[in-house]
Design a protein around this motif. Sequence first.
Motif, PDB file in Angstrom:
ATOM      1  N   PRO A 597      53.151  56.247  29.755  1.00 36.98           N
ATOM      2  CA  PRO A 597      52.341  56.633  28.785  1.00 36.98           C
ATOM      3  C   PRO A 597      52.173  56.177  27.201  1.00 36.98           C
ATOM      4  CG  PRO A 597      53.871  57.744  30.688  1.00 36.98           C
ATOM      5  CD  PRO A 597      53.721  56.122  30.269  1.00 36.98           C
ATOM      6  N   THR A 598      52.986  55.247  27.145  1.00 30.36           N
ATOM      7  CA  THR A 598      52.578  54.999  25.644  1.00 30.36           C
ATOM      8  C   THR A 598      52.361  53.467  24.886  1.00 30.36           C
ATOM      9  OG1 THR A 598      54.298  53.690  26.178  1.00 30.36           O
ATOM     10  CG2 THR A 598      55.064  55.537  24.624  1.00 30.36           C
ATOM     11  N   ASN A 599      51.263  53.129  25.939  1.00 34.28           N
ATOM     12  CA  ASN A 599      50.548  52.102  26.366  1.00 34.28           C
ATOM     13  C   ASN A 599      49.180  52.065  27.089  1.00 34.28           C
ATOM     14  OD1 ASN A 599      49.370  49.469  25.441  1.00 34.28           O
ATOM     15  ND2 ASN A 599      50.949  48.123  26.291  1.00 34.28           N
ATOM     16  N   PRO A 600      48.461  52.570  27.306  1.00 33.87           N
ATOM     17  CA  PRO A 600      47.112  52.838  28.306  1.00 33.87           C
ATOM     18  C   PRO A 600      46.622  51.797  28.097  1.00 33.87           C
ATOM     19  CG  PRO A 600      46.935  54.189  25.738  1.00 33.87           C
ATOM     20  CD  PRO A 600      48.144  53.876  25.325  1.00 33.87           C
ATOM     21  N   ALA A 601      46.654  51.076  27.290  1.00 34.98           N
ATOM     22  CA  ALA A 601      45.449  49.753  27.714  1.00 34.98           C
ATOM     23  C   ALA A 601      45.935  49.156  28.761  1.00 34.98           C
ATOM     24  CB  ALA A 601      45.532  49.199  26.190  1.00 34.98           C
ATOM     25  N   ALA A 602      48.051  49.051  28.769  1.00 33.32           N
ATOM     26  CA  ALA A 602      48.465  48.052  29.561  1.00 33.32           C
ATOM     27  C   ALA A 602      47.770  47.739  31.172  1.00 33.32           C
ATOM     28  CB  ALA A 602      49.608  47.915  29.415  1.00 33.32           C
ATOM     29  N   GLY A 603      46.998  48.291  31.892  1.00 35.75           N
ATOM     30  CA  GLY A 603      45.757  48.786  33.293  1.00 35.75           C
ATOM     31  C   GLY A 603      46.391  47.536  33.718  1.00 35.75           C
ATOM     32  N   ARG A 604      46.032  47.681  35.085  1.00 33.59           N
ATOM     33  CA  ARG A 604      46.361  46.722  36.129  1.00 33.59           C
ATOM     34  C   ARG A 604      45.193  45.273  35.860  1.00 33.59           C
ATOM     35  NH1 ARG A 604      48.019  51.061  40.392  1.00 33.59           N
ATOM     36  NH2 ARG A 604      46.063  52.091  39.237  1.00 33.59           N
ATOM     37  N   THR A 605      44.048  45.413  35.259  1.00 31.23           N
ATOM     38  CA  THR A 605      42.529  44.704  35.233  1.00 31.23           C
ATOM     39  C   THR A 605      42.822  43.935  33.642  1.00 31.23           C
ATOM     40  OG1 THR A 605      42.095  46.658  36.459  1.00 31.23           O
ATOM     41  CG2 THR A 605      40.447  44.513  35.011  1.00 31.23           C
ATOM     42  N   LEU A 606      42.603  42.264  34.275  1.00 30.31           N
ATOM     43  CA  LEU A 606      42.690  41.574  33.068  1.00 30.31           C
ATOM     44  C   LEU A 606      41.790  42.232  32.274  1.00 30.31           C
ATOM     45  CD1 LEU A 606      44.511  38.923  32.430  1.00 30.31           C
ATOM     46  CD2 LEU A 606      42.336  37.832  33.240  1.00 30.31           C
ATOM     47  N   PRO A 607      42.059  41.951  30.779  1.00 30.12           N
ATOM     48  CA  PRO A 607      41.319  42.273  29.863  1.00 30.12           C
ATOM     49  C   PRO A 607      39.589  41.505  30.003  1.00 30.12           C
ATOM     50  CG  PRO A 607      43.166  42.950  28.669  1.00 30.12           C
ATOM     51  CD  PRO A 607      43.267  42.082  30.364  1.00 30.12           C
ATOM     52  N   GLY A 608      39.876  40.050  30.195  1.00 32.07           N
ATOM     53  CA  GLY A 608      39.157  39.454  30.086  1.00 32.07           C
ATOM     54  C   GLY A 608      37.708  40.011  31.403  1.00 32.07           C
ATOM     55  N   VAL A 609      38.894  40.073  32.442  1.00 30.12           N
ATOM     56  CA  VAL A 609      37.102  40.103  33.569  1.00 30.12           C
ATOM     57  C   VAL A 609      36.395  41.649  33.257  1.00 30.12           C
ATOM     58  CG1 VAL A 609      37.794  41.329  36.211  1.00 30.12           C
ATOM     59  CG2 VAL A 609      38.994  39.355  35.229  1.00 30.12           C
ATOM     60  N   VAL A 610      37.112  42.615  32.608  1.00 28.50           N
ATOM     61  CA  VAL A 610      36.248  43.321  32.233  1.00 28.50           C
ATOM     62  C   VAL A 610      35.376  43.216  30.670  1.00 28.50           C
ATOM     63  CG1 VAL A 610      36.565  45.623  30.820  1.00 28.50           C
ATOM     64  CG2 VAL A 610      38.325  45.470  32.480  1.00 28.50           C
ATOM     65  N   ALA A 611      35.543  42.732  30.050  1.00 25.44           N
ATOM     66  CA  ALA A 611      35.276  42.433  28.981  1.00 25.44           C
ATOM     67  C   ALA A 611      33.562  41.500  29.765  1.00 25.44           C
ATOM     68  CB  ALA A 611      35.763  41.565  27.413  1.00 25.44           C
ATOM     69  N   THR A 612      34.554  40.685  30.240  1.00 22.89           N
ATOM     70  CA  THR A 612      33.241  39.291  31.126  1.00 22.89           C
ATOM     71  C   THR A 612      32.366  40.118  31.718  1.00 22.89           C
ATOM     72  OG1 THR A 612      34.876  37.330  30.804  1.00 22.89           O
ATOM     73  CG2 THR A 612      33.044  37.594  31.741  1.00 22.89           C
ATOM     74  N   ALA A 613      32.644  41.012  32.752  1.00 21.70           N
ATOM     75  CA  ALA A 613      32.352  41.903  33.253  1.00 21.70           C
ATOM     76  C   ALA A 613      30.738  42.452  32.458  1.00 21.70           C
ATOM     77  CB  ALA A 613      32.562  42.295  34.392  1.00 21.70           C
ATOM     78  N   TYR A 614      31.413  43.246  31.578  1.00 23.20           N
ATOM     79  CA  TYR A 614      29.801  44.283  30.345  1.00 23.20           C
ATOM     80  C   TYR A 614      28.864  42.978  29.830  1.00 23.20           C
ATOM     81  CZ  TYR A 614      31.542  48.732  30.910  1.00 23.20           C
ATOM     82  OH  TYR A 614      31.692  50.188  31.660  1.00 23.20           O
ATOM     83  N   PHE A 615      29.778  41.945  29.422  1.00 18.67           N
ATOM     84  CA  PHE A 615      29.250  40.974  29.034  1.00 18.67           C
ATOM     85  C   PHE A 615      27.542  40.671  29.402  1.00 18.67           C
ATOM     86  CE2 PHE A 615      28.178  36.418  27.363  1.00 18.67           C
ATOM     87  CZ  PHE A 615      27.642  36.330  26.327  1.00 18.67           C
ATOM     88  N   ALA A 616      28.076  40.009  30.759  1.00 18.17           N
ATOM     89  CA  ALA A 616      27.484  40.228  31.987  1.00 18.17           C
ATOM     90  C   ALA A 616      25.619  41.457  32.060  1.00 18.17           C
ATOM     91  CB  ALA A 616      27.372  39.611  32.807  1.00 18.17           C
ATOM     92  N   ARG A 617      26.149  42.635  32.326  1.00 18.59           N
ATOM     93  CA  ARG A 617      25.483  43.758  32.309  1.00 18.59           C
ATOM     94  C   ARG A 617      25.005  44.042  30.703  1.00 18.59           C
ATOM     95  NH1 ARG A 617      22.789  46.644  35.049  1.00 18.59           N
ATOM     96  NH2 ARG A 617      23.011  49.227  34.541  1.00 18.59           N
ATOM     97  N   SER A 618      25.583  44.123  30.372  1.00 18.66           N
ATOM     98  CA  SER A 618      24.548  44.061  28.604  1.00 18.66           C
ATOM     99  C   SER A 618      23.646  42.753  28.615  1.00 18.66           C
ATOM    100  CB  SER A 618      25.324  43.788  27.647  1.00 18.66           C
ATOM    101  OG  SER A 618      26.153  45.213  27.617  1.00 18.66           O
ATOM    102  N   ALA A 619      23.732  41.939  28.953  1.00 18.88           N
ATOM    103  CA  ALA A 619      22.621  40.272  28.384  1.00 18.88           C
ATOM    104  C   ALA A 619      21.523  40.928  29.303  1.00 18.88           C
ATOM    105  CB  ALA A 619      23.543  38.962  29.240  1.00 18.88           C
ATOM    106  N   GLU A 620      21.869  41.451  31.028  1.00 20.52           N
ATOM    107  CA  GLU A 620      20.769  42.186  31.649  1.00 20.52           C
ATOM    108  C   GLU A 620      20.627  43.229  31.053  1.00 20.52           C
ATOM    109  OE1 GLU A 620      19.092  41.041  34.739  1.00 20.52           O
ATOM    110  OE2 GLU A 620      20.250  40.847  34.182  1.00 20.52           O
ATOM    111  N   LEU A 621      20.991  44.357  30.696  1.00 19.98           N
ATOM    112  CA  LEU A 621      19.991  45.040  29.756  1.00 19.98           C
ATOM    113  C   LEU A 621      18.624  44.909  28.931  1.00 19.98           C
ATOM    114  CD1 LEU A 621      22.642  48.045  29.947  1.00 19.98           C
ATOM    115  CD2 LEU A 621      20.569  47.678  31.682  1.00 19.98           C
TER     116      LEU A 621
END
Length: 951
Positions: A597-621
């Motif tokens: 509850p005190t750290n909502p950014a501490a999820g299971r998914t590595l932040p770099g995975v999310v960020a790089t995936a969105y990088f590819a998506r935005s470049a495609e858009l």
Amino acid sequence: MTVQSPSDAPALPAPRVLDLRAEYRHEAFGTGESAPRLSWRTETDSANWRQRGYALQAFGAAGELLGATGRTESGESVLVPWPFRPLASRERVQVQVRVWGDDQRPSDWSAPLDLEVGLLAPEDWSAAFVTPDRDEDTARPQPSPLLRREFDVRGPVRRARLYLSALGVYEARLNGRRVGDDVLAPGWTSYHHRLRYQTVDVTALLREGRNALGASLGDGWYRGRLGFGGGRRNIYGDRLALLAQLEITYADGAVERVVTDGSWRASTGAILAADLYDGETCDARLEPGGWSEAGFDDAGWWAVREVGGPRPALVAPDGPPVRRIETLRPVSITGSPSGKTLVDFGQNLVGWVRFTVRGEAGHTVTLRHAEVLEHGELGTRPLRFAAATDRYTLRGGGPETWEPTFTFHGFRYVEVGDWPGELTPEDLVAVVVHSDLKRTGWFECSDELVNRLHGNVVWGMRGNFLDLPTDCPQRDERLGWTGDIQVFSPTASFLYDVNGFLASWLADLAADQREDGAVPAVIPQVLPETLPAAAWGDAATVVPWVLYRRYGDTRVLERQYGSMKAWVEYVRARAGETLLWDQDFQFGDWLDPAAPPTNPAAGRTLPGVVATAYFARSAELVSQAARVLGNTGDAQAYAALAAQVRAAFVREYVTPNGRVLSDSSTAYALALEFALLPGEAERDRAARRLRELVRESGYHISTGFAGTPLICDALTHAGEVDAAYQLLFQRGCPSWLYPVTMGATTVWERWDSMLPDGSINPGEMTSFNHYALGAVADWLHRSVAGLAPAEPGYRRLTVRPRPGGGLTHARARHDTPYGPAEVGWRVEAGQIEVEVVIAPNTAADVTLPGSGERHAVGSGRHRWVYPYADARLHPPQVTLDSDYDALVRHPEAEALVTRLVGEHSPDHLGGFQRALRSSVAGMSIRRAVWGTRHREALLDRLEAALRELQA
């Protein structure tokens, strides 16, 4: 038998043109475009109707013909370029259209569209911003200023227009009567760059002789407190100011202007303090009676002075104003355990309370607002530093009706303090307030909990679309968080016409974007830090693309293209040669339910995975946007960049067998939906692993902001529609339906904003009205009902219903730019009926569920009925030999088995659940209880209980 030849068939009525409109606004008054694009819809009884031509004509204010196109051979009817000379400021015209179809019969001319242009150029303004000429302690809320000016009207008036804006928010009055029906105008924009003004027809409010124009001002977003942790005041400036320009056109054609200048007078009145977070304090005894009417004695009022410094660009609104939309009566008035009076309006809403009270002069009534109750008392902890309290001091002498002017609250419950006498439901109403958007989308199905979930999404959007898309409407925040609207924009654009609303917000995004391309986490940017991050900053690319796809508007791509490119270039610079964005602050898969509850950014998914995936998506858009705009070079360059980022993603985060680093549902959903995996084998392996993870979670949600909007689509596209339905229908926490079972009337910020015992989540950040996780509604529209755009603006539709989950029917309807489209299906007596309505001048590709048959159809109504078997409608009874997928189809049986295993062997419950949910073939209830103490006794108890439950 009589055979009727086509020549003998009764002639169908000619097509009818409806809803002629200009640009984004359904109200074409005060437009800011000199050449507004035109759209219309056609209504016809002819099947497969296609427009083959149109003609437009325009008339001036005196009825003179300004221009006519003659017949133009074209099928275009949405955002058609203005065919006449550009319009000038203040110009008024009437436009009409007629159309021809395949049969070459013309329609009648449409009803005229009345267009009036606002003020297009800075030199059109002769008014100045004026402010009271006195010192104020702007470190805290001040009494709201009143400004007034008297003037003479010398004769009959042909028309009168009032152009208004403010540094702050305003409410204007002319001869004692309120001007317009906007509230909290001019709204919130990036004030240093853009400031909206409003145009109001005030002809009927003027009279010959002496008149008075006045306005009250509030802090609003301009100098009121903004931000969390106490926030900051005076972010944009510390002086409230009014800009008003009244233009009177007399019957003889002469024009006279009354403008804000040094001749105005100022004072204060009843509003002692007004803050968006804290509420409004009003002492009715202090209101100067008749202050906005002619003849009022303002001798004791102060002078005003002009506000210096650069003036922001004055722009006409792209979207509709904020208005009072409806009122709700209380459903109950009760006492709390501590003796407080609590009013329940039955719906978490945004707005304020209007009440009528009678009492002694000087008596003060207090209203405290909150979204929920906790242990029977008003649950104010989630409000953090927002007081959300209104106070009204009576003037006495009779019934008094009051509502606040310069604040709003997010609430369902109101604690009423010091009410004189007995409070009754007839004494007060909740006033629902938000941007007056046109509703365009509806959904319903055979499951009432899902219908309530969808209704909660709609109410959450209504509350958070108050002038701009906010995260939440109640606590000390209410900011335009980019991540929320990035994930929700597809749902929003189905439910309401948000084209102009979001186009305006995107203009602020581009204005507040840093020179290096970084996109702030909130727009308008009012936080101390920019916080550029993946999935949040990607609103710069995703939202314009969504608007283009849903409305067919290329202009939003033209206007935002520089911003889109700048964001991708910023990310490229941060990623460096590796093309992996694995540094910097990231929100990651924000609010993954596994995060504390005190750290909502501490999820299971590595932040770099999310960020790089969105990088590819935005470049495609950006590549796709460039292609639409005819920029071939950029289209190729950014397509190549997207391919390079995908390759980098695979090298760093994907094993040869298709395992994605983090091994989380969000990681696989991103990889599948953003097309990050290179081959069919890798995609198949990722899809299988995603299915396994979803099952292992017990079909509870295991995704946050990044994964939740994609998870059902990823499962559906992987052929795992049943798993998507199991996620949808899960009622335990965390799930979409858990809040519904807890009585939620909007979508919550956290999956567990309220715990099963009725207590509020202990985290500091808890809201009960956050639309982001309601992005699943887009999947309901497109996949459950089966209504999706195949071409921009729904010019062609994809109709592909995917029944499942035991639903017996579902239906979605959307008012497309071309007209209403609808898809509905119903399973009954071994048959399925599919009904499709296609708007004139459009077509659809229909894939029938079960059979897989495909049909290309034109406009009109289409119906198919054929045999259909759905095992989910009649699932077999649960036995000890049932596996987990059979068990979860019976929620009561699942709850029973879980309870009995927990009672019999608490230490083995977790292991039992993990074993049962695993992907091991043939893992049944019987096998999963292996290892528990007194196993045979437990099996006997389970068998008897299941038999009794299902008898």
